[in-house]
Design a protein around this motif. Sequence first.
Motif, mmCIF file in Angstrom:
data_model
loop_
_atom_site.group_PDB
_atom_site.id
_atom_site.type_symbol
_atom_site.label_atom_id
_atom_site.label_comp_id
_atom_site.label_asym_id
_atom_site.label_seq_id
_atom_site.Cartn_x
_atom_site.Cartn_y
_atom_site.Cartn_z
ATOM 1 N N THR A 39 0.808 -1.042 -0.012
ATOM 2 C CA THR A 39 0.076 0.080 -0.016
ATOM 3 C C THR A 39 0.826 1.108 0.232
ATOM 4 N N ALA A 40 0.287 2.377 -0.403
ATOM 5 C CA ALA A 40 1.014 3.653 -0.522
ATOM 6 C C ALA A 40 1.464 3.902 0.979
ATOM 7 N N GLU A 41 0.791 3.809 2.077
ATOM 8 C CA GLU A 41 1.218 4.041 3.308
ATOM 9 C C GLU A 41 2.322 3.235 3.905
ATOM 10 N N ARG A 42 2.345 2.071 3.513
ATOM 11 C CA ARG A 42 3.350 0.878 3.670
ATOM 12 C C ARG A 42 4.729 1.504 2.919
ATOM 13 N N LEU A 43 4.554 1.612 1.708
ATOM 14 C CA LEU A 43 5.450 1.939 0.817
ATOM 15 C C LEU A 43 6.417 3.231 1.671
ATOM 16 N N TYR A 44 5.464 4.327 1.860
ATOM 17 C CA TYR A 44 5.919 5.593 2.173
ATOM 18 C C TYR A 44 6.922 5.348 3.502
ATOM 19 N N LEU A 45 6.195 4.755 4.398
ATOM 20 C CA LEU A 45 6.855 4.465 5.734
ATOM 21 C C LEU A 45 8.273 3.630 5.484
ATOM 22 N N THR A 46 8.193 2.553 4.534
ATOM 23 C CA THR A 46 9.508 1.416 4.372
ATOM 24 C C THR A 46 10.449 2.352 3.779
ATOM 25 N N LEU A 47 10.110 3.113 2.800
ATOM 26 C CA LEU A 47 11.141 3.894 1.797
ATOM 27 C C LEU A 47 11.856 4.857 2.864
ATOM 28 N N TRP A 48 10.898 5.541 3.522
ATOM 29 C CA TRP A 48 11.690 6.552 4.743
ATOM 30 C C TRP A 48 12.209 5.719 5.751
ATOM 31 N N ASN A 49 12.256 4.477 5.546
ATOM 32 C CA ASN A 49 12.993 3.615 6.834
ATOM 33 C C ASN A 49 12.422 3.726 8.214
ATOM 34 N N ARG A 50 11.061 3.897 8.265
ATOM 35 C CA ARG A 50 10.105 4.022 9.333
ATOM 36 C C ARG A 50 9.474 2.588 9.523
ATOM 37 N N LEU A 51 9.447 1.623 8.551
ATOM 38 C CA LEU A 51 8.949 0.307 8.574
ATOM 39 C C LEU A 51 10.082 -0.599 8.100
ATOM 40 N N PRO A 52 10.148 -1.966 8.539
ATOM 41 C CA PRO A 52 11.382 -2.862 8.070
ATOM 42 C C PRO A 52 10.860 -3.057 6.596
ATOM 43 N N LEU A 53 11.680 -3.644 5.779
ATOM 44 C CA LEU A 53 11.622 -4.248 4.519
ATOM 45 C C LEU A 53 10.431 -5.133 4.366
ATOM 46 N N GLU A 54 10.342 -5.884 5.673
ATOM 47 C CA GLU A 54 9.250 -6.892 5.549
ATOM 48 C C GLU A 54 7.800 -6.521 5.508
ATOM 49 N N ALA A 55 7.810 -5.090 5.850
ATOM 50 C CA ALA A 55 6.502 -4.705 5.872
ATOM 51 C C ALA A 55 5.887 -4.419 4.121
ATOM 52 N N VAL A 56 6.576 -4.636 3.202
ATOM 53 C CA VAL A 56 6.372 -4.717 1.779
ATOM 54 C C VAL A 56 6.830 -6.096 1.285
ATOM 55 N N SER A 57 5.952 -6.176 0.172
ATOM 56 C CA SER A 57 6.765 -7.455 -0.804
ATOM 57 C C SER A 57 7.858 -7.103 -1.425
ATOM 58 N N VAL A 58 8.859 -7.833 -1.435
ATOM 59 C CA VAL A 58 10.054 -7.786 -2.056
ATOM 60 C C VAL A 58 10.333 -8.808 -2.848
ATOM 61 N N THR A 59 10.382 -8.275 -4.335
ATOM 62 C CA THR A 59 10.789 -9.493 -5.281
ATOM 63 C C THR A 59 12.026 -9.252 -6.019
ATOM 64 N N GLY A 60 12.676 -10.166 -6.614
ATOM 65 C CA GLY A 60 13.841 -10.125 -7.119
ATOM 66 C C GLY A 60 14.990 -9.923 -6.427
ATOM 67 N N ASP A 61 15.914 -9.157 -6.646
ATOM 68 C CA ASP A 61 17.175 -8.914 -5.981
ATOM 69 C C ASP A 61 16.953 -8.309 -4.590
ATOM 70 N N THR A 62 17.078 -9.061 -3.494
ATOM 71 C CA THR A 62 16.938 -8.512 -2.222
ATOM 72 C C THR A 62 18.150 -7.490 -1.800
ATOM 73 N N GLY A 63 19.146 -7.985 -2.277
ATOM 74 C CA GLY A 63 20.410 -7.154 -2.170
ATOM 75 C C GLY A 63 20.212 -5.701 -2.614
ATOM 76 N N LEU A 64 19.362 -5.648 -3.426
ATOM 77 C CA LEU A 64 19.225 -4.059 -3.979
ATOM 78 C C LEU A 64 18.412 -3.473 -3.080
ATOM 79 N N ALA A 65 17.333 -4.074 -2.414
ATOM 80 C CA ALA A 65 16.563 -3.520 -1.453
ATOM 81 C C ALA A 65 17.322 -3.159 -0.423
ATOM 82 N N ARG A 66 18.294 -3.801 0.040
ATOM 83 C CA ARG A 66 19.200 -3.823 1.376
ATOM 84 C C ARG A 66 20.030 -2.441 1.061
#
Length: 248
Positions: free
Chosen positions: A209-236
């Motif tokens: 959701t937009a809410e979860r993306l916002y909080l995750t990309l601003w590093n206020r929720l862990p990556l596990e709060a959204v679905s991560v597909t592909g290269d998880t190293g890029l997310a890290r």
Amino acid sequence: METPAFIKSLVHDGQLLASAAEEAGPDAAVPTCPAWQVRNLLRHTGMVHRWATGFVAEGHTGYRAGAGEPDLDGDELLEWFREGHGLLVRALSEAPPDLSCWSFLPAPSPLHFWARRQAHETAVHRADAQSAAGGGPGHVAAEFAVDGVDELLSAFHARPKSRVRSETPRVLRARATDTGDVWTVRLSAQPPHTVRTDDGPADCELSGTAERLYLTLWNRLPLEAVSVTGDTGLARLWREQSGITWSR
């Protein structure tokens, strides 16, 4: 979003921030900012509010440093924060639409820039305060969240000072599942370049959701709060290098 909507959000989130900080107490740890206690959060956000107010209320057309964080604590610090928040809201509400002053990200006008930037500054730190109070980061409206993701990806990380770099070109995508908004972020040895389209294949995609993306990309929720597909190293890589810090 229009300027009045940002000011309305600023009012609401500033009040929630103060209430959560009061509930948590100045000694409480801020889980989303591990080096901080609530007193640090109030000092920082209150300082930024007063810094921004100076440009809006006094019309400074060049950069000016802030006055720094105060040596206040407890009830006196909370009162100082609330006073500064009120001064910022008043300055933005009373400023003319054609306000001319310094700003540092692209925007339709300086007034729109400062209302938008301070609304998101306050919303992110409101999430910090609510986390410190033990209630999680709180709710973010979808439209506001989409705007905040766009500010972060298309404005903040388009600047030369962005540390999100990759010697090998990579593509990171963010997708808001509830609003349909999509951002494609092209990473290289240069500053990231973001477009608001589903532009070709991606090495890694973050979706939620937009809410979860916002909080995750601003590093206020862990990556596990959204679905991560592909290269998880890029997310890290994003997680480790994307933090926005005070440097003025």
